[in-house]
Motif scaffolding. Structure first.
Motif, PDB file in Angstrom:
ATOM      1  N   MET A   1     117.666 -58.771   4.779  1.00  0.00           N
ATOM      2  CA  MET A   1     116.695 -58.934   5.877  1.00  0.00           C
ATOM      3  C   MET A   1     116.906 -57.872   6.942  1.00  0.00           C
ATOM      4  O   MET A   1     118.025 -57.664   7.381  1.00  0.00           O
ATOM      5  N   LYS A   2     115.806 -57.207   7.336  1.00  0.00           N
ATOM      6  CA  LYS A   2     115.905 -56.171   8.363  1.00  0.00           C
ATOM      7  C   LYS A   2     115.683 -56.805   9.733  1.00  0.00           C
ATOM      8  O   LYS A   2     114.711 -57.550   9.898  1.00  0.00           O
ATOM      9  N   THR A   3     116.535 -56.473  10.713  1.00  0.00           N
ATOM     10  CA  THR A   3     116.232 -56.932  12.064  1.00  0.00           C
ATOM     11  C   THR A   3     115.318 -55.907  12.721  1.00  0.00           C
ATOM     12  O   THR A   3     115.517 -54.697  12.594  1.00  0.00           O
ATOM     13  N   VAL A   4     114.310 -56.427  13.432  1.00  0.00           N
ATOM     14  CA  VAL A   4     113.247 -55.577  13.970  1.00  0.00           C
ATOM     15  C   VAL A   4     113.057 -55.834  15.459  1.00  0.00           C
ATOM     16  O   VAL A   4     113.044 -56.986  15.893  1.00  0.00           O
ATOM     17  N   THR A   5     112.893 -54.750  16.215  1.00  0.00           N
ATOM     18  CA  THR A   5     112.481 -54.862  17.610  1.00  0.00           C
ATOM     19  C   THR A   5     111.202 -54.047  17.780  1.00  0.00           C
ATOM     20  O   THR A   5     111.104 -52.940  17.240  1.00  0.00           O
ATOM     21  N   ILE A   6     110.234 -54.607  18.502  1.00  0.00           N
ATOM     22  CA  ILE A   6     108.996 -53.863  18.757  1.00  0.00           C
ATOM     23  C   ILE A   6     108.859 -53.647  20.261  1.00  0.00           C
ATOM     24  O   ILE A   6     108.692 -54.602  21.029  1.00  0.00           O
ATOM     25  N   LEU A   7     108.965 -52.389  20.662  1.00  0.00           N
ATOM     26  CA  LEU A   7     108.778 -52.024  22.064  1.00  0.00           C
ATOM     27  C   LEU A   7     107.283 -51.752  22.244  1.00  0.00           C
ATOM     28  O   LEU A   7     106.752 -50.831  21.627  1.00  0.00           O
ATOM     29  N   GLY A   8     106.613 -52.558  23.065  1.00  0.00           N
ATOM     30  CA  GLY A   8     105.155 -52.433  23.192  1.00  0.00           C
ATOM     31  C   GLY A   8     104.459 -53.281  22.137  1.00  0.00           C
ATOM     32  O   GLY A   8     103.508 -52.843  21.492  1.00  0.00           O
ATOM     33  N   ALA A   9     104.944 -54.525  21.993  1.00  0.00           N
ATOM     34  CA  ALA A   9     104.467 -55.398  20.899  1.00  0.00           C
ATOM     35  C   ALA A   9     103.043 -55.888  21.105  1.00  0.00           C
ATOM     36  O   ALA A   9     102.403 -56.340  20.159  1.00  0.00           O
ATOM     37  N   THR A  10     102.535 -55.825  22.345  1.00  0.00           N
ATOM     38  CA  THR A  10     101.201 -56.378  22.620  1.00  0.00           C
ATOM     39  C   THR A  10     100.097 -55.342  22.482  1.00  0.00           C
ATOM     40  O   THR A  10      98.915 -55.675  22.619  1.00  0.00           O
ATOM     41  N   ALA A  32     113.611 -58.670  19.034  1.00  0.00           N
ATOM     42  CA  ALA A  32     113.004 -58.690  20.366  1.00  0.00           C
ATOM     43  C   ALA A  32     111.607 -58.090  20.341  1.00  0.00           C
ATOM     44  O   ALA A  32     111.325 -57.173  19.564  1.00  0.00           O
ATOM     45  N   LEU A  33     110.765 -58.626  21.217  1.00  0.00           N
ATOM     46  CA  LEU A  33     109.414 -58.093  21.423  1.00  0.00           C
ATOM     47  C   LEU A  33     109.270 -57.808  22.912  1.00  0.00           C
ATOM     48  O   LEU A  33     109.717 -58.600  23.743  1.00  0.00           O
ATOM     49  N   THR A  34     108.651 -56.668  23.245  1.00  0.00           N
ATOM     50  CA  THR A  34     108.472 -56.363  24.667  1.00  0.00           C
ATOM     51  C   THR A  34     107.004 -56.062  24.977  1.00  0.00           C
ATOM     52  O   THR A  34     106.241 -55.652  24.103  1.00  0.00           O
ATOM     53  N   ALA A  35     106.652 -56.283  26.260  1.00  0.00           N
ATOM     54  CA  ALA A  35     105.321 -55.938  26.762  1.00  0.00           C
ATOM     55  C   ALA A  35     105.496 -55.492  28.205  1.00  0.00           C
ATOM     56  O   ALA A  35     106.613 -55.542  28.750  1.00  0.00           O
ATOM     57  N   ASP A  36     104.408 -55.069  28.818  1.00  0.00           N
ATOM     58  CA  ASP A  36     104.475 -54.729  30.239  1.00  0.00           C
ATOM     59  C   ASP A  36     104.034 -55.940  31.066  1.00  0.00           C
ATOM     60  O   ASP A  36     104.794 -56.463  31.871  1.00  0.00           O
ATOM     61  N   ARG A  37     102.782 -56.409  30.823  1.00  0.00           N
ATOM     62  CA  ARG A  37     102.233 -57.493  31.640  1.00  0.00           C
ATOM     63  C   ARG A  37     101.531 -58.598  30.860  1.00  0.00           C
ATOM     64  O   ARG A  37     101.162 -59.611  31.432  1.00  0.00           O
ATOM     65  N   ASP A  38     101.277 -58.362  29.583  1.00  0.00           N
ATOM     66  CA  ASP A  38     100.461 -59.320  28.831  1.00  0.00           C
ATOM     67  C   ASP A  38     101.314 -60.495  28.350  1.00  0.00           C
ATOM     68  O   ASP A  38     101.764 -60.568  27.204  1.00  0.00           O
ATOM     69  N   LEU A  83     114.427 -53.989  29.730  1.00  0.00           N
ATOM     70  CA  LEU A  83     113.740 -53.283  28.637  1.00  0.00           C
ATOM     71  C   LEU A  83     114.718 -52.328  27.937  1.00  0.00           C
ATOM     72  O   LEU A  83     114.785 -52.279  26.701  1.00  0.00           O
ATOM     73  N   LEU A  84     115.493 -51.593  28.732  1.00  0.00           N
ATOM     74  CA  LEU A  84     116.454 -50.643  28.146  1.00  0.00           C
ATOM     75  C   LEU A  84     117.555 -51.393  27.377  1.00  0.00           C
ATOM     76  O   LEU A  84     117.955 -50.970  26.293  1.00  0.00           O
ATOM     77  N   ASP A  85     118.022 -52.503  27.934  1.00  0.00           N
ATOM     78  CA  ASP A  85     119.050 -53.295  27.239  1.00  0.00           C
ATOM     79  C   ASP A  85     118.505 -53.813  25.909  1.00  0.00           C
ATOM     80  O   ASP A  85     119.227 -53.868  24.908  1.00  0.00           O
ATOM     81  N   THR A  86     117.234 -54.177  25.912  1.00  0.00           N
ATOM     82  CA  THR A  86     116.609 -54.696  24.686  1.00  0.00           C
ATOM     83  C   THR A  86     116.523 -53.594  23.636  1.00  0.00           C
ATOM     84  O   THR A  86     116.821 -53.812  22.460  1.00  0.00           O
ATOM     85  N   ALA A  87     116.123 -52.401  24.081  1.00  0.00           N
ATOM     86  CA  ALA A  87     116.025 -51.270  23.143  1.00  0.00           C
ATOM     87  C   ALA A  87     117.396 -50.953  22.555  1.00  0.00           C
ATOM     88  O   ALA A  87     117.497 -50.448  21.435  1.00  0.00           O
ATOM     89  N   ALA A  88     118.435 -51.262  23.336  1.00  0.00           N
ATOM     90  CA  ALA A  88     119.808 -50.928  22.908  1.00  0.00           C
ATOM     91  C   ALA A  88     120.491 -52.071  22.155  1.00  0.00           C
ATOM     92  O   ALA A  88     121.694 -52.018  21.901  1.00  0.00           O
ATOM     93  N   MET A  89     119.730 -53.101  21.781  1.00  0.00           N
ATOM     94  CA  MET A  89     120.344 -54.272  21.134  1.00  0.00           C
ATOM     95  C   MET A  89     120.848 -53.988  19.724  1.00  0.00           C
ATOM     96  O   MET A  89     121.564 -54.800  19.129  1.00  0.00           O
ATOM     97  N   GLY A  90     120.424 -52.852  19.173  1.00  0.00           N
ATOM     98  CA  GLY A  90     120.959 -52.489  17.849  1.00  0.00           C
ATOM     99  C   GLY A  90     120.177 -53.059  16.688  1.00  0.00           C
ATOM    100  O   GLY A  90     120.765 -53.426  15.667  1.00  0.00           O
ATOM    101  N   ALA A  91     118.863 -53.136  16.817  1.00  0.00           N
ATOM    102  CA  ALA A  91     118.042 -53.577  15.682  1.00  0.00           C
ATOM    103  C   ALA A  91     118.169 -52.564  14.551  1.00  0.00           C
ATOM    104  O   ALA A  91     118.388 -51.380  14.794  1.00  0.00           O
ATOM    105  N   ASP A  92     118.024 -53.042  13.309  1.00  0.00           N
ATOM    106  CA  ASP A  92     118.030 -52.100  12.182  1.00  0.00           C
ATOM    107  C   ASP A  92     116.836 -51.158  12.294  1.00  0.00           C
ATOM    108  O   ASP A  92     116.913 -49.992  11.902  1.00  0.00           O
ATOM    109  N   TRP A  93     115.721 -51.701  12.801  1.00  0.00           N
ATOM    110  CA  TRP A  93     114.439 -50.973  12.773  1.00  0.00           C
ATOM    111  C   TRP A  93     113.747 -51.230  14.107  1.00  0.00           C
ATOM    112  O   TRP A  93     113.484 -52.380  14.462  1.00  0.00           O
TER     113      TRP A  93
END
Ligand code: NDP
Length: 385
Positions: A1-10, A32-38, A83-93
């Protein structure tokens, strides 16, 4: 299973990525999933995918997210550092799908973790390409291009024999005003500019496609990603958006990648790479498409192409300035404070009056970016007086 983070998921790319991931829940675990305001869209996606965390880049929207996710067990956070900490969480993808240079620091944070970072977000590569590539090398991160043209080139480019590549040809739909005169483009509205004939995309890239700045940014992006001389990268107008780009070898063989104008194909390529995965798109029906047209771009009606090539050739801070001024000008156009044709004019003015030394570090890139934004904003203000 690949761990995935999407920056700008919305966003548009984020939603296409989620669509693919949700079709194969056994293969992917969302970190993790991130957005700005949505808030609504992010919360719904986090619940659907059982994400470990959901993050609002704009901290003011964190209370609403918390309220929406109470009782779900999904962690919430907000603000730039989160947001930066989330990007640095170490997702595979990690999918980098924030729009604009707002994605630069998150991309760097993800790259420094050394996983696979998939770049839809092209502006960081334009502004800080060499710095990102050097960091990827240092941290052994794998960068994959999701931008459809660059993904096409990546699929056709034999990296072990790059000296045998004669040319890269990037295709360009020409956008909604491909056949319009300059006079006709004078009164273009934001609504007309965001209505792309082939692709469904976020507002900023849609305007960039209409001015052809998108192709200019892609020219610079291609020069960063593929080791060929700048003058070996050509742009060709191809209104059907079926051939996504081509690689021309010294023996006369030209390899192209074709596909429907749907970002799920290049994203799926990056999700499964080096394997392949199925997507819901119907097979390409060449008979129904019938014909594929190609023509030369017009740098007089679309000066953004010329500005981008000049910035690429000059190097140093020029691409950073080009991108930052364009972001400010596009935002002003969407806010009805600038006309369509003035977008390229603002970029040109900003380039003409700002010539800082080449930035060597991320901090220096961000300083040049901020300086260019300030000047572009002043120029826009001057024009409205
Ligand atoms: P969208 O505008 O649809 O989505 C942008 C995403 O980034 C949203 O999730 C948005 O959150 C988030 N975001 C916006 N501003 C910030 C910020 N300051 N900080 C953190 N997050 C932010 O854009 P697209 O999906 O169209 O494009 C994303 C990137 O991919 C762009 O760089 C574009 O050039 C590139 N790209 C897009 C393609 C497409 O088909 N759309 C094709 C190829 C490349 P919220 O929703 O809350 O505002």
């Amino acid at each position: 299973m690949k761990t995935v983070t999407i920056l700008g998921a919305t966003g548009s790319v984020g939603s296409s990525t989620l669509d693919l991931i949700e079709r194969d829940p056994d293969a992917f675990q969302v970190l993790a999933l991130t957005a700005d305001r949505d808030v609504e869209k992010l919360a719904a996606a986090a619940i659907r995918t059982n994400a470990r965390s959901a993050v609002m880049a704009d901290e003011a929207y964190l209370p609403a997210l918390r309220e929406r996710l109470t009782g779900t067990g999904i962690d919430t956070a907000g603000g730039r550092q989160a947001l930066l900490d989330t990007a640095a969480m170490g997702a595979d993808w990690t999918m980098a799908a924030i729009v604009g240079c707002a994605g630069l620091e998150p991309v760097m944070a993800a790259v420094e973790q050394g996983g696979t970072v998939v770049l839809a977000n092209k502006e960081p590569l334009v502004s800080a390409g060499e710095i990102i590539l050097a960091a990827a090398k240092r941290h052994q991160a794998t960068l994959l291009p999701a931008d459809s043209e660059h993904n096409a080139i990546f699929q056709c480019f034999d990296a072990s024999r790059s000296e045998r590549v004669r040319r890269i040809v990037i295709t360009c739909s020409g956008g909604p005003f491909r056949d319009w005169s300059t006079e006709q483009m004078r009164s273009v509205t934001p609504q007309q500019a965001v209505a792309h004939p082939n692709w469904s995309m976020g507002a900023k890239i849609s305007v960039d496609s209409a001015t052809c700045m998108n192709k200019g940014l892609e020219l610079i992006e291609a020069a960063r990603l593929f080791p060929v001389p700048h003058d070996a990268i050509e742009i060709v107008i191809h209104p059907q958006s079926v051939v996504h780009s081509l690689v021309d070898y010294v023996d006369g063989s030209v390899l192209a990648q074709l596909g429907p104008p749907d970002m799920r194909t290049p994203i799926a390529h990056c999700l499964a790479w080096p394997d392949r995965m199925p997507t819901p798109m119907a097979p390409l029906d060449l008979v129904a498409i019938g014909r594929l047209d190609f023509s030369a771009p017009d740098e007089v009606r679309f000066p953004a192409l010329r500005l981008a090539r000049a910035a690429l050739d000059a190097g140093g801070a020029r691409p950073t300035i080009l991108n930052a001024a364009n972001e400010i000008a596009v935002a002003a156009f969407l806010g009805k404070r600038l006309s369509f044709l003035e977008i390229a004019a603002i970029v040109s003015d900003t380039l003409a009056c700002y010539d800082p030394p080449a930035p060597q570090t991320l901090v220096e890139v961000l300083a040049v970016d901020a300086g260019a934004r300030r000047i572009a904003a002043e120029r826009i203000e001057d024009r409205s007086r």
